[in-house]
Design a protein around this motif. Structure first.
Motif, mmCIF file in Angstrom:
data_model
loop_
_atom_site.group_PDB
_atom_site.id
_atom_site.type_symbol
_atom_site.label_atom_id
_atom_site.label_comp_id
_atom_site.label_asym_id
_atom_site.label_seq_id
_atom_site.Cartn_x
_atom_site.Cartn_y
_atom_site.Cartn_z
ATOM 1 N N LEU A 15 1.869 -1.236 4.658
ATOM 2 C CA LEU A 15 3.292 -1.198 4.823
ATOM 3 C C LEU A 15 4.041 -2.250 5.611
ATOM 4 O O LEU A 15 4.679 -2.866 5.426
ATOM 5 C CB LEU A 15 3.498 0.272 5.300
ATOM 6 C CG LEU A 15 5.278 0.669 4.826
ATOM 7 C CD1 LEU A 15 5.118 0.800 3.329
ATOM 8 C CD2 LEU A 15 5.269 2.131 5.274
ATOM 9 N N TYR A 16 3.339 -2.286 7.048
ATOM 10 C CA TYR A 16 4.030 -3.189 7.740
ATOM 11 C C TYR A 16 3.799 -4.609 7.487
ATOM 12 O O TYR A 16 4.248 -5.564 7.836
ATOM 13 C CB TYR A 16 3.554 -2.800 9.293
ATOM 14 C CG TYR A 16 4.306 -1.683 10.019
ATOM 15 C CD1 TYR A 16 5.582 -1.867 10.062
ATOM 16 C CD2 TYR A 16 3.592 -0.461 10.202
ATOM 17 C CE1 TYR A 16 6.303 -0.726 10.428
ATOM 18 C CE2 TYR A 16 4.382 0.623 10.492
ATOM 19 C CZ TYR A 16 5.960 0.422 10.804
ATOM 20 O OH TYR A 16 6.517 1.373 11.659
ATOM 21 N N ALA A 63 6.088 -6.067 4.848
ATOM 22 C CA ALA A 63 7.584 -5.769 4.855
ATOM 23 C C ALA A 63 8.433 -6.969 4.265
ATOM 24 O O ALA A 63 7.943 -7.961 4.499
ATOM 25 C CB ALA A 63 7.761 -5.631 6.337
ATOM 26 N N ASN A 64 9.480 -6.694 3.963
ATOM 27 C CA ASN A 64 10.317 -7.899 3.151
ATOM 28 C C ASN A 64 11.310 -8.708 4.219
ATOM 29 O O ASN A 64 11.814 -9.405 3.705
ATOM 30 C CB ASN A 64 11.136 -7.369 2.023
ATOM 31 C CG ASN A 64 12.010 -6.295 2.465
ATOM 32 O OD1 ASN A 64 12.259 -6.055 3.639
ATOM 33 N ND2 ASN A 64 12.980 -5.966 1.548
ATOM 34 N N ASP A 65 11.234 -8.069 5.365
ATOM 35 C CA ASP A 65 12.031 -8.686 6.320
ATOM 36 C C ASP A 65 11.387 -9.637 7.214
ATOM 37 O O ASP A 65 11.792 -9.902 8.589
ATOM 38 C CB ASP A 65 12.916 -7.816 6.887
ATOM 39 C CG ASP A 65 12.390 -6.825 7.444
ATOM 40 O OD1 ASP A 65 11.251 -6.465 7.432
ATOM 41 O OD2 ASP A 65 13.283 -5.882 8.171
ATOM 42 N N ILE A 108 11.568 0.128 5.811
ATOM 43 C CA ILE A 108 10.421 -0.724 5.688
ATOM 44 C C ILE A 108 9.842 -0.256 4.064
ATOM 45 O O ILE A 108 9.186 -1.158 3.664
ATOM 46 C CB ILE A 108 9.353 -0.612 6.535
ATOM 47 C CG1 ILE A 108 8.453 -1.823 6.546
ATOM 48 C CG2 ILE A 108 8.760 0.704 6.626
ATOM 49 C CD1 ILE A 108 7.490 -2.001 7.893
ATOM 50 N N ARG A 116 8.458 -5.206 15.035
ATOM 51 C CA ARG A 116 8.230 -3.898 15.090
ATOM 52 C C ARG A 116 7.145 -3.493 15.954
ATOM 53 O O ARG A 116 6.186 -4.032 15.672
ATOM 54 C CB ARG A 116 7.970 -3.510 13.605
ATOM 55 C CG ARG A 116 9.296 -3.177 12.422
ATOM 56 C CD ARG A 116 9.035 -2.885 11.207
ATOM 57 N NE ARG A 116 8.195 -3.780 10.675
ATOM 58 C CZ ARG A 116 8.756 -4.979 9.774
ATOM 59 N NH1 ARG A 116 9.993 -4.816 9.711
ATOM 60 N NH2 ARG A 116 8.056 -5.897 9.347
ATOM 61 N N ASN A 139 16.633 -3.892 3.969
ATOM 62 C CA ASN A 139 16.100 -3.868 5.168
ATOM 63 C C ASN A 139 16.893 -3.719 6.181
ATOM 64 O O ASN A 139 18.016 -3.269 6.259
ATOM 65 C CB ASN A 139 15.255 -5.051 5.143
ATOM 66 C CG ASN A 139 16.123 -6.366 5.403
ATOM 67 O OD1 ASN A 139 17.275 -6.371 5.712
ATOM 68 N ND2 ASN A 139 15.653 -7.564 4.735
ATOM 69 N N ARG A 189 6.088 8.670 5.511
ATOM 70 C CA ARG A 189 5.754 7.614 6.387
ATOM 71 C C ARG A 189 6.964 7.515 7.202
ATOM 72 O O ARG A 189 7.090 6.429 7.710
ATOM 73 C CB ARG A 189 5.149 6.304 5.723
ATOM 74 C CG ARG A 189 4.227 6.176 4.958
ATOM 75 C CD ARG A 189 2.905 6.654 5.847
ATOM 76 N NE ARG A 189 1.757 6.871 4.844
ATOM 77 C CZ ARG A 189 1.133 8.164 4.518
ATOM 78 N NH1 ARG A 189 1.723 9.324 5.241
ATOM 79 N NH2 ARG A 189 0.125 8.411 3.990
ATOM 80 N N GLU A 192 -2.626 2.931 5.048
ATOM 81 C CA GLU A 192 -1.267 2.660 4.179
ATOM 82 C C GLU A 192 -0.079 2.324 5.369
ATOM 83 O O GLU A 192 0.654 1.270 4.917
ATOM 84 C CB GLU A 192 -0.568 3.963 3.858
ATOM 85 C CG GLU A 192 -1.451 4.535 2.684
ATOM 86 C CD GLU A 192 -1.059 5.898 2.158
ATOM 87 O OE1 GLU A 192 0.284 6.229 2.373
ATOM 88 O OE2 GLU A 192 -1.651 6.637 1.395
ATOM 89 N N LEU A 193 0.117 2.647 6.637
ATOM 90 C CA LEU A 193 0.794 2.186 7.496
ATOM 91 C C LEU A 193 0.703 0.762 7.718
ATOM 92 O O LEU A 193 1.680 0.108 7.716
ATOM 93 C CB LEU A 193 0.922 2.783 8.758
ATOM 94 C CG LEU A 193 1.860 2.975 9.723
ATOM 95 C CD1 LEU A 193 3.053 3.775 9.057
ATOM 96 C CD2 LEU A 193 1.577 3.565 11.029
#
Lengths: 416, 452
Positions: B49-50, B53-55, A27, B21, A317, A79, B45-46
């Motif tokens: 990040l989620y 996400a690029n997918d 990720i 996820r 990914n 992370r 931050e988490l």
């Protein structure tokens, strides 16, 4: 009573060799090497047991261990995972990234039927050579097609009847791209009628022509006829004059949006020449394609082979990592049909079939025989490398160079 | 629809639907050591990040257009003929019996040759022109009824016509038939010669099979069993490779019971189907005979929540190699799991109606075979589908199983009511339950494996 637990995020892949672990978070692309040691090894092993679901209980006394502290710092700061305290019944359970493929079976049922009735949907890009006729006699002519989508000279020309038949079939494929190559494509007899036929196929078409064979009226015809088409003009720099090239670029300038200049370079000098052209023609669409000519290994190694910086910049990914486990993302779905009717999954591999064969059988053969579509990094060097699933898939360049790897110093990865 | 789904503090998880996820989300009291100081930063931050996400993928529902239908017609390689409406049985749960609305007139017709020929000519033309010999090696011709063996004359004529057609001699034709099996002894030699795939309807042993009766109400189990045993002994290879069983899940059988019977008696398995829910007339009768869908599922999976989670929500599941290459940010699809008509097959009734599939109600006809040949009005077919699919769209957009939907709106007449609810609608509460049950199962499994 609460216990201490360590857990790994569900997007993190863990790979290991004999000395290191590589944690890769799909990720955020964080890649972290951690050397094996007696403190970490049993923890990582326990984390990777399926029933533990990427989480394991820690002994109370481990917190004071320096190696463990460093390990946790690395995990949490990147992370990748964390350490927490909670009751056993509330422990974390994460599902690790593990590919589940519903229909991996490529066999044929006893009655001759395919398990996957939509097997032809695997084809996503077709490269058709309509004719090999050409009078330029380029140096290295037969070599270009082994590395690039490129015209090549041969004595064969596909009959109009065959082309018509082929186009009829192409309409039924779920193609994303159709590449047309020659010979001298723009000098083919009945060029206009072929373009008319091709325009009935609703897919992005790329007509590949050689710089020395440009015919503006023909380019104009095909671009006007079909809004989905694009012309790729390949340019070799041997014996070419800068001003002449600039004039040609200017001439096709009005089609800039649908013309792609493909500069094929074999040396630093050619690369510099290319950059000087691009400096003068900033608005053109272009690509720079390195070419191995058997005398420029050093150039290819320096400019094409991946180095540590390239690896660090890789951003794959989860799906792309899964793909690298089972197929070749460069070649899966690509088919080349030459003017002599031979079908290839990759021109560097053995012939897969003929234009008169049942295409489903050809595709079945390609998938089951472990050809280029499923060519993955499993040779003796890559198989031991921790980067094998994030590294670019094997390519034709490695084949023609007779090199097993595309990296500059594969050994350094292990000790990174 | 929110991308990040809160699952509540009791479970300590969040779920990113678009990214598929499941994210562990500890409470503050769970952090230890120097992490406490940075809990908020870590969580923030988490989250970032989620969410970036690029997918991640999203689904966009589109309408059907007539080109889609035309392409499906061109590519159809399975034609199913209802060669007769007649049947020598009167099974209690038959979709053409009194429990259902399918029968407004007496079903006594045979399909005539001209209808079959018109359809064959229509498709032969397509197979010949649009699908040259390099493509679609196989064409499937299916025979349904009533009981198709009551009209063998037409079946033989159809096969003979196909075999004589020069234009399609390169294609391989596979013949199949769904039969009650009671007349097999009369025609088995021909069926073996033509290498038919036989789908024989049988629900298990005598008790399990007791809804299957003849016109006088007599159970047919003994005759059927006898027929099958004769074929098994006289044509062992054919029986092994070409005979398949279809069973209906009813209140008189269970999946393990059916499986055990077929394994023991014939060394085979049976494909188990639910009682048809299309065009039910007598719901009381229907309810008394049916077995609930969940019963059939729970028998198959040790933990159906984990199984569902892995397939639908883990991001680890892919159908084919080729699906690993697609990475669209937005997937364009039709609402529901309804096929574009004729994508997989076309069904022709004895009354000359053209229907998308043999599994849907006969009232849902899409075209007709007339003296002029095959009549299909793509615009009205498109409008018919889009009108209903548009109503579904609102449900589908809020459904968390939309990527793996199996609902065909044509199989349930309730879906044609103005105010309907989708029986397979999977709201966020279902998703939350699936995740919670999965997490609990995994926690228990880990506990058992580690003895705590």
């Amino acid at each position: 009573m609460k216990n201490k637990w360590i857990y790994i995020e569900p997007t993190v892949f863990i790979w290991q060799d004999s000395t290191h672990y590589l944690f890769y978070n799909a990720i955020n692309s964080k890649k972290v090497f951690i050397p094996h040691n007696n403190t970490i090894n049993p923890i990582v092993q326990s984390l990777c047991i399926e029933k533990n679901s990427y989480c394991t209980k820690l002994d109370d006394d481990i917190s004071n261990n320096k190696e463990f502290e460093e390990f946790i710092d690395i995990l949490s700061s990147n992370r990748l995972g964390n350490i927490i305290t909670c009751y056993d019944s509330k422990r974390p359970v994460n599902i690790p990234p593990k590919l589940i493929l519903d229909k991996p079976v490529e066999n044929i049922k006893t009655n001759g039927e395919y398990f996957d009735p939509k097997i032809l949907d695997d084809i996503n890009e077709l490269i058709i050579q309509l004719s090999g006729n050409c009078n330029i006699n380029c140096k290295n002519c037969s070599e270009f097609k082994l590395q690039l989508i490129h015209c090549s000279q041969s004595e064969h020309t596909m009959s109009n009847e065959k082309i018509e038949q082929l186009i009829k079939q192409v309409k039924h494929l779920n193609l994303k791209k159709l590449n047309i190559i020659g010979g001298d494509l723009l000098s083919m007899k009945k060029f206009e009628s072929i373009i008319d036929l091709l325009s009935s196929v609703c897919v992005k078409k790329i007509f590949n022509v050689h710089y020395h064979q440009l015919k503006l009226d023909k380019i104009q015809y095909l671009l006007n006829k079909d809004e989905t088409s694009l012309v790729r003009i390949c340019v070799h720099f041997d014996g070419i004059e800068q001003n002449q090239l600039l004039r040609q670029i200017e001439k096709v300038g009005k089609y800039n949006a649908r013309v792609l200049w493909s500069f094929i370079v074999s040396s630093e000098n050619e690369l510099e020449f290319c950059y000087s052209i691009l400096n003068k023609c900033k608005s053109i669409q272009h690509e720079i394609k390195p070419f191995y000519n058997k005398n420029n290994e050093e150039f290819i190694r320096e400019f094409v082979f991946v180095n540590q910086e390239d690896i660090d910049a890789i951003n794959l990914n989860k799906r792309e990592i899964f793909a690298n486990q089972v197929l070749n993302r460069n070649y899966f779905g690509k088919i080349t049909i030459l003017a002599n009717g031979k079908i290839f999954d990759n021109i560097n591999f053995k012939v897969a079939g003929n234009i008169d064969d049942c295409l489903e059988d050809v595709i079945h053969k390609i998938i089951t025989e472990g050809r280029s579509w499923r060519w993955i990094r499993s040779n003796d060097i890559c198989d031991n490398c921790l980067y094998k699933l994030i590294c670019p898939p094997p390519s034709n360049l490695e084949l023609v160079m007779k090199s097993k790897v595309i990296c500059q110093t594969p050994k350094s990865y292990k000790s990174a | 629809m929110s991308s990040i789904i809160e699952l509540g503090e009791d479970i300590s998880y969040k779920y990113s639907f678009k990214g598929k996820r499941l994210i562990y989300w500890p409470q503050e009291e769970n952090y230890i050591g120097n992490m406490e100081a940075s809990v908020e930063r870590y969580k923030s931050e988490l989250t970032k990040l989620y969410q970036s996400a690029n997918d991640d993928e999203d689904i966009h529902f589109i309408a059907m257009d007539s080109q889609m239908i035309q392409k499906a017609i061109d590519l159809t390689n399975q034609v199913i003929f209802e060669v007769t409406e007649k049947c020598n049985l009167s099974c209690t749960y038959c979709a053409l019996g009194s429990t259902y609305k399918n029968v407004s007139v007496e079903r006594c017709r045979n399909m005539d040759w001209q209808t079959a020929k018109s359809i064959l000519d229509f498709y032969v033309q397509k197979w010949k022109n649009d699908r040259p010999k390099k493509f679609k090696k196989f064409c499937y011709i299916g025979f349904h009824g009533g009981e198709p063996l009551l009209n063998m004359k037409l079946i033989k004529r159809i096969i003979s016509y196909i075999e004589k057609k020069e234009e399609i001699k390169e294609l391989n034709f596979l013949y199949s038939m769904t039969t009650n099996g009671t007349l097999l002894h009369k025609h088995i030699e021909y069926l073996v010669e033509k290498n038919f795939i036989l789908h024989v309807s049988m629900d298990g042993d005598r008790e399990m099979n007791s809804y299957r009766v003849d016109k006088n109400g007599k159970e047919i189990y003994d005759d059927l069993y006898h027929n099958l045993k004769i074929i098994q002994s006289k044509y062992p290879q054919f029986f092994k490779e070409n005979v398949e069983f279809l069973s209906v899940a009813t209140n008189k059988n269970t999946n393990p019971g059916i499986t055990s019977f077929f394994n023991k008696e014939f060394d085979k398995n049976s494909e188990i189907h639910l009682l048809s829910s299309t065009m039910v007339a007598d719901y009381e009768e229907w309810e008394s005979m049916r077995r609930k869908k969940d019963d059939t599922k729970s028998e198959k999976n040790d933990n159906k929540y984990l199984s569902d989670f892995l397939r639908l929500f883990s991001g680890n599941f892919y159908n084919h190699y080729r699906s690993l290459l697609d990475n669209p940010k937005t997937v364009n699809t039709l609402p529901t799991g309804t096929c574009i008509p004729f994508t997989h097959r076309v069904f022709i009734t004895a009354r000359k109606d053209i229907i998308a599939c043999e599994r849907i109600g006969f009232e849902r006809k899409l075209g007709r075979v007339s003296d002029n040949g095959v009549e299909l009005d793509l615009i009205s077919i498109r409008d018919f589908y889009n009108n209903t699919l548009a109503k579904f769209k609102l449900h589908c957009e809020r459904c968390f199983k939309k990527e793996a939907c199996t609902v065909c709106f044509l199989t349930n007449e309730k879906y044609f009511d103005e105010s309907f609810t989708c029986e397979d609608f999977y709201p966020v509460s279902h998703l939350k339950r699936c995740i919670k049950e999965t997490v609990n199962f995994l926690r228990e499994r880990a506990g058992k494996a580690n003895n705590y």
